[in-house]
Design a protein around this motif. Structure first.
Motif, PDB file in Angstrom:
ATOM      1  N   TRP A  10     -89.100 -36.038  20.558  1.00  0.00           N
ATOM      2  CA  TRP A  10     -88.662 -34.683  20.912  1.00  0.00           C
ATOM      3  C   TRP A  10     -87.840 -34.103  19.780  1.00  0.00           C
ATOM      4  O   TRP A  10     -86.966 -34.785  19.231  1.00  0.00           O
ATOM      5  CB  TRP A  10     -87.816 -34.698  22.190  1.00  0.00           C
TER       6      TRP A  10
ATOM      7  N   GLU B 184     -88.546 -50.179  34.465  1.00  0.00           N
ATOM      8  CA  GLU B 184     -87.869 -49.222  33.590  1.00  0.00           C
ATOM      9  C   GLU B 184     -88.612 -47.895  33.760  1.00  0.00           C
ATOM     10  O   GLU B 184     -89.791 -47.797  33.427  1.00  0.00           O
ATOM     11  CB  GLU B 184     -87.952 -49.699  32.134  1.00  0.00           C
TER      12      GLU B 184
ATOM     13  N   PHE C 247     -88.722 -37.440  31.074  1.00  0.00           N
ATOM     14  CA  PHE C 247     -88.568 -36.670  29.837  1.00  0.00           C
ATOM     15  C   PHE C 247     -89.462 -35.432  29.839  1.00  0.00           C
ATOM     16  O   PHE C 247     -90.425 -35.369  30.586  1.00  0.00           O
ATOM     17  CB  PHE C 247     -88.838 -37.544  28.612  1.00  0.00           C
TER      18      PHE C 247
ATOM     19  N   LEU D 276     -84.130 -44.016  32.758  1.00  0.00           N
ATOM     20  CA  LEU D 276     -83.733 -43.444  31.467  1.00  0.00           C
ATOM     21  C   LEU D 276     -84.069 -41.953  31.443  1.00  0.00           C
ATOM     22  O   LEU D 276     -85.048 -41.525  32.056  1.00  0.00           O
ATOM     23  CB  LEU D 276     -84.496 -44.123  30.315  1.00  0.00           C
ATOM     24  N   TYR D 277     -83.257 -41.180  30.721  1.00  0.00           N
ATOM     25  CA  TYR D 277     -83.497 -39.747  30.574  1.00  0.00           C
ATOM     26  C   TYR D 277     -83.454 -39.410  29.088  1.00  0.00           C
ATOM     27  O   TYR D 277     -82.579 -39.893  28.369  1.00  0.00           O
ATOM     28  CB  TYR D 277     -82.421 -38.948  31.310  1.00  0.00           C
ATOM     29  N   PHE D 278     -84.388 -38.570  28.654  1.00  0.00           N
ATOM     30  CA  PHE D 278     -84.462 -38.217  27.234  1.00  0.00           C
ATOM     31  C   PHE D 278     -84.413 -36.708  27.010  1.00  0.00           C
ATOM     32  O   PHE D 278     -84.768 -35.922  27.884  1.00  0.00           O
ATOM     33  CB  PHE D 278     -85.758 -38.770  26.613  1.00  0.00           C
TER      34      PHE D 278
ATOM     35  N   TRP E 258     -84.091 -27.116  22.235  1.00  0.00           N
ATOM     36  CA  TRP E 258     -85.171 -28.095  22.285  1.00  0.00           C
ATOM     37  C   TRP E 258     -86.487 -27.368  22.093  1.00  0.00           C
ATOM     38  O   TRP E 258     -86.718 -26.317  22.693  1.00  0.00           O
ATOM     39  CB  TRP E 258     -85.174 -28.829  23.625  1.00  0.00           C
TER      40      TRP E 258
ATOM     41  N   ALA F 170     -88.693 -43.784  33.016  1.00  0.00           N
ATOM     42  CA  ALA F 170     -88.127 -42.771  32.107  1.00  0.00           C
ATOM     43  C   ALA F 170     -88.601 -41.381  32.481  1.00  0.00           C
ATOM     44  O   ALA F 170     -89.795 -41.192  32.744  1.00  0.00           O
ATOM     45  CB  ALA F 170     -88.532 -43.094  30.674  1.00  0.00           C
TER      46      ALA F 170
ATOM     47  N   GLU G  98     -85.535 -37.077  18.390  1.00  0.00           N
ATOM     48  CA  GLU G  98     -85.177 -38.149  19.316  1.00  0.00           C
ATOM     49  C   GLU G  98     -86.473 -38.867  19.712  1.00  0.00           C
ATOM     50  O   GLU G  98     -87.539 -38.270  19.700  1.00  0.00           O
ATOM     51  CB  GLU G  98     -84.521 -37.512  20.561  1.00  0.00           C
ATOM     52  N   HIS G  99     -86.368 -40.151  20.063  1.00  0.00           N
ATOM     53  CA  HIS G  99     -87.561 -40.847  20.535  1.00  0.00           C
ATOM     54  C   HIS G  99     -87.181 -41.869  21.592  1.00  0.00           C
ATOM     55  O   HIS G  99     -86.000 -42.028  21.915  1.00  0.00           O
ATOM     56  CB  HIS G  99     -88.323 -41.488  19.369  1.00  0.00           C
ATOM     57  N   TYR G 100     -88.177 -42.516  22.136  1.00  0.00           N
ATOM     58  CA  TYR G 100     -87.995 -43.509  23.195  1.00  0.00           C
ATOM     59  C   TYR G 100     -88.307 -44.862  22.571  1.00  0.00           C
ATOM     60  O   TYR G 100     -89.468 -45.268  22.509  1.00  0.00           O
ATOM     61  CB  TYR G 100     -88.957 -43.179  24.342  1.00  0.00           C
TER      62      TYR G 100
ATOM     63  N   ARG H 160     -81.750 -35.504  29.309  1.00  0.00           N
ATOM     64  CA  ARG H 160     -80.560 -36.313  29.036  1.00  0.00           C
ATOM     65  C   ARG H 160     -79.328 -35.419  28.912  1.00  0.00           C
ATOM     66  O   ARG H 160     -78.267 -35.724  29.452  1.00  0.00           O
ATOM     67  CB  ARG H 160     -80.777 -37.109  27.739  1.00  0.00           C
TER      68      ARG H 160
END
Lengths: 84, 151
Positions: free
Chosen positions: B123, A74, A78, A5-7, B134, A76, B51-53, A11
């Motif tokens: 974020w 999973e 970020f 996953l990328y945030f 950002w 990630a 935004e969050h995870y 992202r």
């Protein structure tokens, strides 16, 4: 197989929020996964460069470069967090 | 302990009232309310998106609250954090801590906020006249979280 996953900024600049990957033999840790993704070139190389402040979580726990990747993990990527 | 991540706004007064209702052992509630400012790093901010995870965010907040409970003699803690689009003057985050006396509640509330700022996966992206950007993590937030290590 693992899910990556990328945030946030990652992202956007990588153009994806999630992918399923089957890492080759030799990609067993977070650091090795980052190296492997960096080999894709372009934004992958610059965004995941060693001097960029990228954080990684494995199964929703903060990880370090030597954290192992269990099958089905999973993972990630970020930037440092900015909530609150 | 209650941790909520939501798009909807919350009623500060109603949340605090419900948090302490029917608990006569509580002698102190310390709270922190974080708000959206209209300026950051010398640029006007007209909107921001949080935004969050999903999944990890709730887990990280629960771990932070559990750590606060282990360190201070508190009864309970409430954390509400909003996500999605927000505008100046909007509420972003509420942290409330109850205890018998104020000292423990103040300290635990500040600790939870300092750790939330550096450990919970949220974020912020700001909309400014120059476009979207950002928000960068601040070194002062890292320092604020680090000082709790020495205690």
């Amino acid at each position: 197989m693992i899910t990556v996953l990328y945030f946030a900024r990652l992202r956007e600049s990588l153009g994806t929020d999630r992918e399923q990957l089957a890492p080759p033999p030799g990609v067993a840790t977070v650091g090795q996964l980052a190296d492997w993704l960096r080999d894709r070139g372009g934004n992958w190389t610059t965004e995941l460069a060693a001097d960029k402040p990228v954080r990684v979580a494995v199964n929703q726990e903060m990880a370090s470069p030597d954290t192992l990747l269990p099958d089905g993990a999973e993972v990630a990527f970020f930037p440092p967090v900015t909530g609150g | 302990m209650e941790v909520r991540v939501q798009e909807a706004d919350f009623d500060f007064g109603a949340e605090i009232a419900a948090f302490r209702a029917g608990k006569p052992k509580i002698g102190a509630v310390a709270s922190f309310l974080g708000l959206v400012r209209d300026v950051n790093d010398e640029a006007a901010v007209r909107e921001m998106t949080l935004e969050h995870y999903p999944g990890m965010t709730e887990k990280a907040l629960e771990e932070i609250v559990a750590e606060a409970k282990g360190r201070w003699d508190i009864f309970d803690a409430l954390v509400i954090h909003r996500v999605g689009p927000l505008r100046p003057c909007d509420q972003i985050v509420l942290v409330a801590v109850s205890s018998a006396h104020r000292g423990e509640a103040f300290a635990a509330c500040e600790f939870i906020m300092d750790y939330l700022k550096t450990r919970a996966p949220f974020w912020k992206k700001e909309e400014t006249p120059a476009g979207g950007r950002w928000v960068d993590a601040r070194e002062t937030d890292d320092k604020a979280a680090l000082r709790w290590r020495e205690k």
